[in-house]
Design an enzyme around this catalytic site. Structure first.
Site, mmCIF file in Angstrom:
data_model
loop_
_atom_site.group_PDB
_atom_site.id
_atom_site.type_symbol
_atom_site.label_atom_id
_atom_site.label_comp_id
_atom_site.label_asym_id
_atom_site.label_seq_id
_atom_site.Cartn_x
_atom_site.Cartn_y
_atom_site.Cartn_z
ATOM 1 N N CYS A 217 0.917 -1.037 0.261
ATOM 2 C CA CYS A 217 -0.138 0.301 0.367
ATOM 3 C C CYS A 217 1.209 1.254 -0.207
ATOM 4 C CB CYS A 217 -0.754 -0.078 1.431
ATOM 5 S SG CYS A 217 0.053 -0.260 2.907
ATOM 6 N N HIS A 525 -1.367 1.057 7.353
ATOM 7 C CA HIS A 525 -2.272 1.282 6.278
ATOM 8 C C HIS A 525 -2.130 2.314 5.689
ATOM 9 C CE1 HIS A 525 -4.277 -0.731 2.799
ATOM 10 N NE2 HIS A 525 -5.343 0.137 3.335
#
Length: 577
Positions: A217, A525
């Site tokens: 990510c 994240h």
């Protein structure tokens, strides 16, 4: 000095263009089949020119001085003698008085309506007036096509008014600045034939999700910011680095960027897996290899270095590769001796700016412990402006950190202050949320940041202007120690007057991408927001959803990307100067 929009002369309809970009190609006359008979009358062209001039003046109303002062301030006799310029009216719907959203002005009459409540659409249907202009962007809308349309004559009017407005602003805000003027380019028969032969019409997409290939990510958010960077997009989509013609042997990040833009603008909407890009980064930067979670900012800097290294004609100084044309700026560091006021300047190239989030406590003054950029209620910094203020605020050096070359004293007390000598077209900010000093930790403080950022007060030229004004207040003399009471009081009076530093349009930036980090340092994240065709989108790996500007500005940003509202005409020469 101020100005207000004036009525332009009538449009000469005998000089209207009867064909589009390519000479001799009458099949591309106009993007809208309904516009030609209305253009011959000339009325909608003249109305469009008036409205475009109004829109540009309203957009730069702060710089042009056509706004009333925000607060009542004490003015000198000289200021009171200046004539007051009436403010421009805010564009608003005549039916509901709403000024939010898309406001359309009819090009056939004086009606102004909003799009959200369908007052603009109802007017076009009831009166049979098909054409209107969206005021904020000067877009030409056709109600019969039910879409915004392109026309060379209207585009030419917009270009002329844009250049005219920029020249007026430059004369007002930068009277001594000599800029290279805009010159229009026309394709000849030979150039047009080459463009036609090498051009294929494709669906213009540019919005696509990226697959997460195992804790990637951090890479996906950086790639999305690259894709939605207007300068990188213009460079790679214009085929200035072609993977088919590249002569670099081995892994080339420029070719990977070219392939990335090709995939995003291929018309395919399914998520894309950038395996080749990831592999090339692993081969180029061994510290990023593997499937462990990496820092997005480290990946960003590494990617910039690799694209620069494989670009043609790469130079150590005054490099003209796409990375330096886009992100490179110059930071100026001024060290001032507190004994003789001698200033020593140094210049350092930068690709981004890293800002501390925690304030630094300063020495006590008059019994009060002051902390710059700290909100008393929240006991911490709360905006991007606070972080930039601390970044450019004078910092006192230790007694053994500076030797003055003018007064010859060693271990002399001095102050150090940073400013921007050259601001890049794209500003990248990293907000230092991760700390490693006393164990790994993350700063969760919410930092407010604007959709539009004025960097004027952080530039070296603005500081010089402020210093000159201060010298005039002191009787035209700059002598004396910077720490004298008279100098300090004068500086305070100058700082309190916002008219000292009027906003200069060339230093205004618009937000186009934001990177966020949720969770802890090692298990978090990354997600991103990016602006695409005037709309904000949330980008969470393969998920792409529509977002609002409020959601963007309310997020806890880790990296911010701003692009200049007005780009320099010849940036490489500006860097050399």
């Amino acid at each position: 000095m101020s100005t207000a929009p004036t009525s332009p002369p009538p449009i000469n309809t005998s000089k209207l263009l009867t064909q589009d970009f390519f000479p001799g190609d009458h099949s591309m006359a106009h993007g809208c089949p309904h516009i030609k008979p209305h253009k011959r009358a000339g009325e909608i062209l003249s109305n469009y020119q008036v409205l475009t001039r109004y829109s540009l003046h309203y957009k730069h109303r702060h710089a042009l001085g056509i706004l009333p002062p925000a607060k009542k301030r004490s003015r000198s006799n000289e200021d009171q003698s200046l004539p007051k310029t009436p403010p421009l009216p805010t564009p608003a719907c005549v039916m509901c008085q709403s000024s939010l959203g898309r406001i359309h002005a009819c090009l056939h009459c004086v009606f102004v309506g909003c799009w959200k409540s369908e007052h603009a659409q109802s007017h076009a249907q009831e009166t049979g007036h098909p054409f209107s202009m969206e005021i904020s962007r000067c877009g030409l809308y056709c109600s019969q096509c039910k879409d915004f349309v392109y026309d060379r004559d209207f585009d030419g009017i917009h270009n002329i008014e844009t250049v005219r407005n920029s020249e007026i602003v430059s004369m007002i805000q930068e009277p001594g600045q000599k800029r290279q003027r805009y010159s229009k380019w026309h394709a000849g028969n030979k150039e047009a034939a080459i463009i036609r032969a090498g051009t294929k019409s494709k669906i213009c997409q540019g919005l696509r999700g990226l697959r997460n290939m195992g804790s990637t990510c951090f890479m996906n958010v950086i790639l999305q910011c690259f894709i939605h960077n207007p300068l990188l997009r213009g460079y790679f989509l214009s085929d200035q680095h072609s993977s088919k013609r590249c002569e670099v042997k081995g892994d080339c990040m420029g070719c990977e960027m070219d392939q990335l833009f090709t995939q995003f603008y291929s018309g395919t909407k399914t998520p894309y897996g950038p395996c080749s890009f990831l592999h090339t980064m692993w081969m180029s930067s061994s510290e990023l290899a593997g499937y462990a979670q990496q820092d997005a900012h480290e990946f960003f800097i590494s990617a910039l270095n690799q694209i620069h290294a494989k670009s043609p004609n790469t130079k150590l100084h005054h490099c003209s590769c796409v990375i330096h044309k886009t992100f490179a700026g110059v930071l100026q560091s001024d060290v001032t001796c507190l004994n003789c006021a001698n200033v020593t300047s140094a210049f350092d190239p930068i690709l981004d700016i890293s800002l501390d989030l925690r304030p630094t406590r300063r020495s006590k003054s008059n019994g009060v412990n002051k902390m710059r950029g700290v909100d008393e209620k929240n006991d911490g910094p709360n905006s991007l402006a606070d972080c930039l203020d601390r970044y450019t605020h004078p910092e006192k050096l230790g007694t053994n950190e500076y030797n003055c070359s003018k007064c010859g004293k060693t271990g002399q007390e001095a102050t150090k202050q940073l400013s921007m000598k050259v601001i890049p077209p794209v500003l990248s900010f990293q907000l230092k949320r991760f700390e490693h000093s006393m164990g790994a930790s993350k700063i969760e403080t919410k930092i407010r940041f604007p959709a539009q950022l004025d960097m004027t007060q952080y530039t070296a030229s603005a500081r010089k202007l402020k210093k000159n004004k201060l010298a005039k207040l002191n009787g035209g003399s700059e002598s004396g120690s910077p720490s004298t009471p008279s100098s300090s009081s004068s500086m305070s009076s100058v700082s309190s007057n916002s008219s000292v530093l009027e906003p200069i349009p060339t230093y205004v930036y618009n937000l186009f991408a934001v990177i966020n980090h949720q969770g802890k340092m090692d298990t978090g994240h990354y997600t991103a927001f990016a602006k695409h065709r005037g709309e904000w989108f949330s980008l969470d790996d393969h998920k792409v959803t529509l977002a609002t500007q409020k959601e963007v500005l309310d997020s806890k940003a880790y990296m911010l990307f701003y692009v200049k509202q007005t780009l320099d005409y010849d940036f490489p020469n500006a860097v050399r100067d």
